[in-house]
Enzyme design. Sequence first.
Site, mmCIF file in Angstrom:
data_model
loop_
_atom_site.group_PDB
_atom_site.id
_atom_site.type_symbol
_atom_site.label_atom_id
_atom_site.label_comp_id
_atom_site.label_asym_id
_atom_site.label_seq_id
_atom_site.Cartn_x
_atom_site.Cartn_y
_atom_site.Cartn_z
ATOM 1 N N LYS A 168 0.797 -1.011 0.142
ATOM 2 C CA LYS A 168 0.170 -0.017 0.034
ATOM 3 C C LYS A 168 0.719 1.137 0.087
ATOM 4 C CE LYS A 168 -1.733 3.244 2.214
ATOM 5 N NZ LYS A 168 -1.601 4.531 2.048
ATOM 6 N N GLU A 243 9.186 0.833 11.072
ATOM 7 C CA GLU A 243 10.363 1.766 10.923
ATOM 8 C C GLU A 243 9.507 3.034 11.250
ATOM 9 O OE1 GLU A 243 13.586 0.930 10.012
ATOM 10 O OE2 GLU A 243 13.142 -1.071 9.849
ATOM 11 N N CYS A 277 13.801 10.228 8.017
ATOM 12 C CA CYS A 277 13.416 9.961 9.314
ATOM 13 C C CYS A 277 14.776 9.813 10.129
ATOM 14 C CB CYS A 277 13.112 8.285 9.484
ATOM 15 S SG CYS A 277 13.800 7.120 8.191
ATOM 16 N N GLU A 377 9.442 15.178 16.187
ATOM 17 C CA GLU A 377 10.029 15.093 14.683
ATOM 18 C C GLU A 377 9.395 16.254 13.973
ATOM 19 O OE1 GLU A 377 8.896 11.868 12.505
ATOM 20 O OE2 GLU A 377 11.023 11.534 12.133
#
Length: 470
Positions: A168, A243, A277, A377
């Site tokens: 996806k 992750e 990331c 983040e």
Amino acid sequence: MTSDLYVGGSWTSSTGAERVTVLNPATEEAIGDVPSGTPEDVALAVRAARRAFEDWAETGPGERAKFVARLADELERRQDEITGVLVAEVGTPRRVARWAQVGLGIVDLREASAAAAEFAWQENLRNSLIIREAIGVVGCITPWNYPLHQITAKIGAALCAGCTVVVKASEVAPLTARALAQAIDAVGFPPGVFNLLHGYGTVVGEALARHPDVDMVSFTGSTAVGRRILELAAPSIKRVALELGGKSASVLLDDADLAVAVPHTVRASYLNGGQSCNAQTRMLVARHQLAEAGELAAEAAAQYVPGDPADDATKLGPMVSAVQRDRVLSYVRQGIEDGARLLTGSPEPSRRHSRGYFVEPAVFSEVDPNARIAQEEIFGPVLSIIPYDTDEEAVAIANGTPYGLAGAVWSADAQRAQRVARRLRATQIEVNGGKFNAAAPFGGYRQSGLGREGEAFGLGEFVEVKSLQL
Ligand code: NAD
């Protein structure tokens, strides 16, 4: 309706009629669309993957690895074309997109294929034969920031292990995934081994993660959604690999060469517009070197002039979307309100372009390690410089967020750098600029995730281990 799902080895239409429009973030123009997806699409793809599983799992590892290596070659032939798609939908500057995005995708597949040749598929242990075999049907849910690599990092290992996959792709950057499926189609994998779905996470992602006939979900994305994936996977006890996000620290010890370490950290913070990331978004500097480090960082940041990502000279493209731009600017505003010193950057959109989601690169100094800009983040070109007084304190600050993905340590003394690097609770640590290694384990401690990707470490995620007692 266009045929843009790839299910059971053919291009097919979604069972729904709604579409998602894909925008070019540099021009705000529509560049394509994909289905918004339905749970019925998921059911069809999972069925196709299930049907293909047994035969694919019985194909020897050598044969599977050859398919994956052929896919790497096919992507290499299409590297320019796919780079163009990626630049247009993510806004990654072309040169970066070519090596860090598409190039890395190719490397992922070659590494997985090579690792499969050496992997311990079976071994003897006293009177037992230990066997590693494919876990089954894997649902892969991926984000937009490295839309090729994040799929290839999963499918390279999963396919080599003998799993079949249902991907996806991110609804923000789905066109790169479509280009990958075209390459897979050209290579001629057996039907159903690889399937591609499009659509929103809350509909298609959720249906895939909870589907009882999916044996494993491998997810890359935000920590918030990772938490949701765990909940969705719980009723069927499927295996989950995550992750997730990061807030990585670059620790500059007081004997580091700042003229090298600071620009390097700025680059590691701003790569792909800071939408990585593993971006090194916190730079820890000995207090007495704060002014010098700040000057060097502002100087390095000035090289990142927001510009047209299709231009080879550009180092900083737009943010991927208006939502992402606004999120980044709100953090710059927050940093100012919380009393950090903005050395360069702005809480307003960049005025250099009349269109596109551009922001100016930002560097904050004198940042409190517990401030929001130092803890959360941001996913944009925003670097926080944090002062420390002792090595002990530097390690505590580096480890003082909920994340644990990556980091860096700089020192004139390689042993000292390694000692500090060993104390960081994160997976990939660069020591004095040590270069990225796609075969090394990648993944997160704590809220940065579960499991590892990368060569044999990645293969190990997609196998069950059993034993025959002889
Ligand atoms: P996201 O979590 O919003 O979305 C990721 C994927 O999950 C998308 O395909 C999305 O459609 C899907 N999704 C969203 N909600 C869902 C739900 N409820 N159920 C199932 N699927 C759902 O992340 P993003 O904004 O696309 O990407 C940025 C994030 O990804 C950042 O947090 C970044 O750190 C993280 N990331 C991590 C790594 C890593 O390797 N650790 C790599 C790249 C990006």
